[in-house]
Design a protein around this motif. Sequence first.
Motif, PDB file in Angstrom:
ATOM      1  N   ASP A  59      -4.632  -1.081   5.754  1.00  0.00           N
ATOM      2  CA  ASP A  59      -4.304  -2.083   4.655  1.00  0.00           C
ATOM      3  C   ASP A  59      -5.612  -1.652   4.045  1.00  0.00           C
ATOM      4  N   ASN A  60      -6.700  -0.362   4.972  1.00  0.00           N
ATOM      5  CA  ASN A  60      -7.557   0.241   4.071  1.00  0.00           C
ATOM      6  C   ASN A  60      -7.916   1.108   4.018  1.00  0.00           C
ATOM      7  N   ALA A  61      -7.160   2.107   3.754  1.00  0.00           N
ATOM      8  CA  ALA A  61      -6.690   3.691   3.925  1.00  0.00           C
ATOM      9  C   ALA A  61      -6.175   4.036   3.001  1.00  0.00           C
ATOM     10  N   SER A  62      -7.031   5.837   2.773  1.00  0.00           N
ATOM     11  CA  SER A  62      -6.220   6.318   1.616  1.00  0.00           C
ATOM     12  C   SER A  62      -6.411   7.562   1.506  1.00  0.00           C
ATOM     13  N   SER A  63      -5.876   8.580   1.124  1.00  0.00           N
ATOM     14  CA  SER A  63      -6.522  10.383   0.975  1.00  0.00           C
ATOM     15  C   SER A  63      -6.151  10.536  -0.400  1.00  0.00           C
ATOM     16  N   THR A  64      -6.365  11.292  -0.297  1.00  0.00           N
ATOM     17  CA  THR A  64      -6.769  12.840  -1.974  1.00  0.00           C
ATOM     18  C   THR A  64      -6.399  14.197  -1.236  1.00  0.00           C
ATOM     19  N   ILE A  65      -5.531  14.654  -1.871  1.00  0.00           N
ATOM     20  CA  ILE A  65      -5.362  15.978  -2.231  1.00  0.00           C
ATOM     21  C   ILE A  65      -5.486  16.810  -3.344  1.00  0.00           C
TER      22      ILE A  65
ATOM     23  N   TYR B 183      -3.175   9.287  -2.624  1.00  0.00           N
ATOM     24  CA  TYR B 183      -1.721   7.523  -1.821  1.00  0.00           C
ATOM     25  C   TYR B 183      -2.607   6.941  -1.216  1.00  0.00           C
ATOM     26  N   SER B 184      -2.113   5.688  -1.125  1.00  0.00           N
ATOM     27  CA  SER B 184      -2.247   4.181  -0.258  1.00  0.00           C
ATOM     28  C   SER B 184      -1.954   4.199   0.700  1.00  0.00           C
ATOM     29  N   GLU B 185      -2.482   4.235   1.779  1.00  0.00           N
ATOM     30  CA  GLU B 185      -1.905   5.138   2.596  1.00  0.00           C
ATOM     31  C   GLU B 185      -1.439   3.601   3.907  1.00  0.00           C
ATOM     32  N   ASN B 186      -0.476   3.195   4.664  1.00  0.00           N
ATOM     33  CA  ASN B 186      -0.307   2.522   5.367  1.00  0.00           C
ATOM     34  C   ASN B 186       0.173   2.156   6.293  1.00  0.00           C
ATOM     35  N   GLY B 187       0.622   3.554   6.525  1.00  0.00           N
ATOM     36  CA  GLY B 187       0.972   4.048   8.070  1.00  0.00           C
ATOM     37  C   GLY B 187       2.147   3.337   8.882  1.00  0.00           C
TER      38      GLY B 187
ATOM     39  N   ARG C 274       0.884  -1.678   0.361  1.00  0.00           N
ATOM     40  CA  ARG C 274       0.177  -0.004  -0.444  1.00  0.00           C
ATOM     41  C   ARG C 274       1.193   1.104  -0.028  1.00  0.00           C
ATOM     42  N   GLN C 275       1.509   1.547  -1.103  1.00  0.00           N
ATOM     43  CA  GLN C 275       2.527   2.508  -1.461  1.00  0.00           C
ATOM     44  C   GLN C 275       2.328   3.578  -2.498  1.00  0.00           C
ATOM     45  N   LYS C 276       0.966   2.940  -3.321  1.00  0.00           N
ATOM     46  CA  LYS C 276       0.420   3.084  -4.296  1.00  0.00           C
ATOM     47  C   LYS C 276       0.392   4.799  -4.036  1.00  0.00           C
ATOM     48  N   THR C 277       1.297   5.037  -5.056  1.00  0.00           N
ATOM     49  CA  THR C 277       0.821   7.095  -5.259  1.00  0.00           C
ATOM     50  C   THR C 277       1.015   7.412  -6.806  1.00  0.00           C
ATOM     51  N   LYS C 278      -0.166   8.661  -6.826  1.00  0.00           N
ATOM     52  CA  LYS C 278      -0.564   9.047  -8.132  1.00  0.00           C
ATOM     53  C   LYS C 278      -0.872  10.429  -8.434  1.00  0.00           C
ATOM     54  N   LYS C 279       0.253  11.052  -9.592  1.00  0.00           N
ATOM     55  CA  LYS C 279       0.091  12.361  -9.128  1.00  0.00           C
ATOM     56  C   LYS C 279      -0.339  13.601 -10.380  1.00  0.00           C
ATOM     57  N   ASN C 280      -1.388  14.490 -10.893  1.00  0.00           N
ATOM     58  CA  ASN C 280      -1.387  14.424 -12.048  1.00  0.00           C
ATOM     59  C   ASN C 280      -1.639  16.057 -11.926  1.00  0.00           C
ATOM     60  N   SER C 281      -0.685  17.109 -12.615  1.00  0.00           N
ATOM     61  CA  SER C 281      -0.576  18.702 -12.207  1.00  0.00           C
ATOM     62  C   SER C 281      -0.515  19.055 -13.712  1.00  0.00           C
ATOM     63  N   PHE C 282      -2.079  20.091 -14.295  1.00  0.00           N
ATOM     64  CA  PHE C 282      -1.919  21.177 -14.994  1.00  0.00           C
ATOM     65  C   PHE C 282      -1.561  22.127 -14.463  1.00  0.00           C
ATOM     66  N   THR C 283      -0.667  22.756 -15.653  1.00  0.00           N
ATOM     67  CA  THR C 283      -0.628  25.213 -15.572  1.00  0.00           C
ATOM     68  C   THR C 283      -0.963  25.387 -17.116  1.00  0.00           C
ATOM     69  N   ILE C 284      -1.604  26.465 -17.570  1.00  0.00           N
ATOM     70  CA  ILE C 284      -1.652  26.772 -18.843  1.00  0.00           C
ATOM     71  C   ILE C 284      -1.198  28.430 -18.125  1.00  0.00           C
ATOM     72  N   PHE C 285      -0.677  29.385 -18.773  1.00  0.00           N
ATOM     73  CA  PHE C 285       0.131  30.792 -18.474  1.00  0.00           C
ATOM     74  C   PHE C 285      -0.373  31.124 -19.576  1.00  0.00           C
ATOM     75  N   SER C 286      -0.281  32.352 -19.554  1.00  0.00           N
ATOM     76  CA  SER C 286       0.065  33.569 -20.410  1.00  0.00           C
ATOM     77  C   SER C 286       0.878  34.818 -19.863  1.00  0.00           C
TER      78      SER C 286
END
Length: 666
Positions: free
Chosen positions: A217-223, A191-195, A159-171
């Motif tokens: 075993d069953n925790a996760s967080s999202t930001i 994030y899959s949280e393993n404590g 339970r170490q899985k991490t996924k991150k998506n970031s996007f920016t537009i600028f002018s």
Amino acid sequence: MLNYKRHIVFLFFTLFIYSFSIASNPDSALVIKSWKFDSFFDNHFTSIDSTLNDFQIYNPMQKLSFSNSYLGTLASPSISNILLDYNYFDNYFLNTINPFLFSYHNIQFYDTKKPFSSVFYSNGAQEQSLDVFHTRNVNKKLNFGFRYNLVSSVGFYKRQKTKKNSFTIFSSYISKFYNLHTNFAYNKFMYSENGGLETLVNFSEYISPEFFGVNLDNASSTIKYTSAFLSQEFRLGYNKDILDSSKTDTSNVNNRKFVHLASLQHVLEYYKTYRVYEDVNPLSGFYNGVKTDSIDYLNDSTIVPYIDFNSIPIFMDSTATFDSIAQRLFANTFQLKLNEQKFKVGARVGFYHEILKYSLPCLDSLNVVDSILFPYKTHFDTLYFNSAIFAGIYNNFNKKLNWYLNTKYFISGHRNSNFEVSGFIRKNFFSKDSISNLRSSISLSANFSRKAPDFFEENYYSNHYQWDSTFLAKDVTSIKLFYSIPVWNLSLGVTSNIFDNFIYYNEIAQPTQTTSTYNVYSGYLIKNFTLGNFHFNNQLVYQDNGNKTVLRIPSIIFFNSTYVNFNLFKKVLNVNLGFDFYYYDEYYGYAYKPATGVFYIQNDDLVGNYPLLDVFLRLKLKRARFFLKVTHVNYMLTNTTPLYTLSKYPINGRTLKMGISWNFYD
């Protein structure tokens, strides 16, 4: 999986061959300027790095600070071990993910003669990242661009899985009379949280990481974080007639020059961020205070253990945890600036107003633990309105002496009477043959601030943790003295930080304030040596912590990068072969609380006193750069204890990583 790896190898091989094929062709000249805003929304020019220097260190966390405590995977929450590198947002959510965040605080703007694109891809250690960037000028005044970043990591432990998506537009739009800068950014971290591991482990023989037990075993967080930024600058001045001195008839005006006297600037800032923490098994025993009866129910699955609900920290729902908190900001800044190039000294005066909205689950005064009431469906919102005035004087264009003095004072709202005073002075030294980027300099900076506690430091309500505190304003005094001799590749400095009413998270991850005053003295030394084709780059930091109870940082931190530099194929291919060495001494580091996303002190597990060695190969062919490295080469060789940067969170063992960066500007 095998086909996927073959595709990656084929991609590297194809790009390598293509790079070699264009290497002998004349390269088109690239003229590109880049800049970003400081805290007072002034432009500061930056550079685009296309060299091999530290290219193998692609992790944004390590770029900001070469020593960190983190959860072990790319884009996971982290905190720097170097106090000098602390760079906190005024946002409870973002401090631990600051290095990986796209925000209006760190987005750059560009002016380029040709369309410019860059692609970076890395793979290895069961993680991959992709960064795509493009900018172009529509005409001489108008530029736009975008950047996308993806990080995906499975991790080596459970339970170490991490996924991150970031996007920016600028002018940006730059003209004589009017300048416009705008950007929009979106970020999502999952994030899959393993404590952490259930127990610290000493290795007598190799054990596959997936066999270690973890606490959750069953925790996760999202930001999620979304921001928007708009800056408008109206330049005040007049057109001055310029005569061509080569002509005898001075009655003819050949050119007109705009004389910039002052600017009126308006800046609009907006962000919205929220954090969700989930656990389908809130009675797992991980959370503080959970107690169960000692009934032997393992042999009979029909028997449910008796649980004393009065001792369990469950404030909302005993069947599932779904904590959500949010923060929003809407701010306006108005300022008048005098042009320092015209008046020799620049000055500013302005007004700042912000609206902050904080959201927490509704607090049920009866502390109901029955999920029938569904307390998560509603939130309690708190609004803060803060207003401040600010002023400053500065001179950044004097070649010999640069300085500024800025002050900001809050006149109303929750932050009433908060203030910040900062000053800086740098003396540049010249020699007959010195050039601008090789001038020696000595600089002194000082900063004193008084800041109200963050809303979530005083107020928090969730399924497992809650607090309702009233803290004093936090005072921080920082004095820094730096000396730099670029021709010697030498930089050194000392800093003094004085903390009053410091807020930290104690052993049970609750915010606590110490009203005592304590100092932290730091010294750093950066010295790079060259001996023929061999390069030895060194960074040393010493930190004298005046209160190790509330602040956890190591005393000695050292980094060395040693490599040999040579060229092949008639200097077409630039090659670096070497190693990176990391070390810091032993100390009681932080622990991490997944439910609240904070680092807190602990007194059980020592971390550090462990040498970490990476070996790398770097290549450059014209516009393409490559790296191949083996991280943690000394795994299981120098010590039978794995490297822990946080209590219960080890970093990965020996891994192979590779990466490629490609620039396009045709």
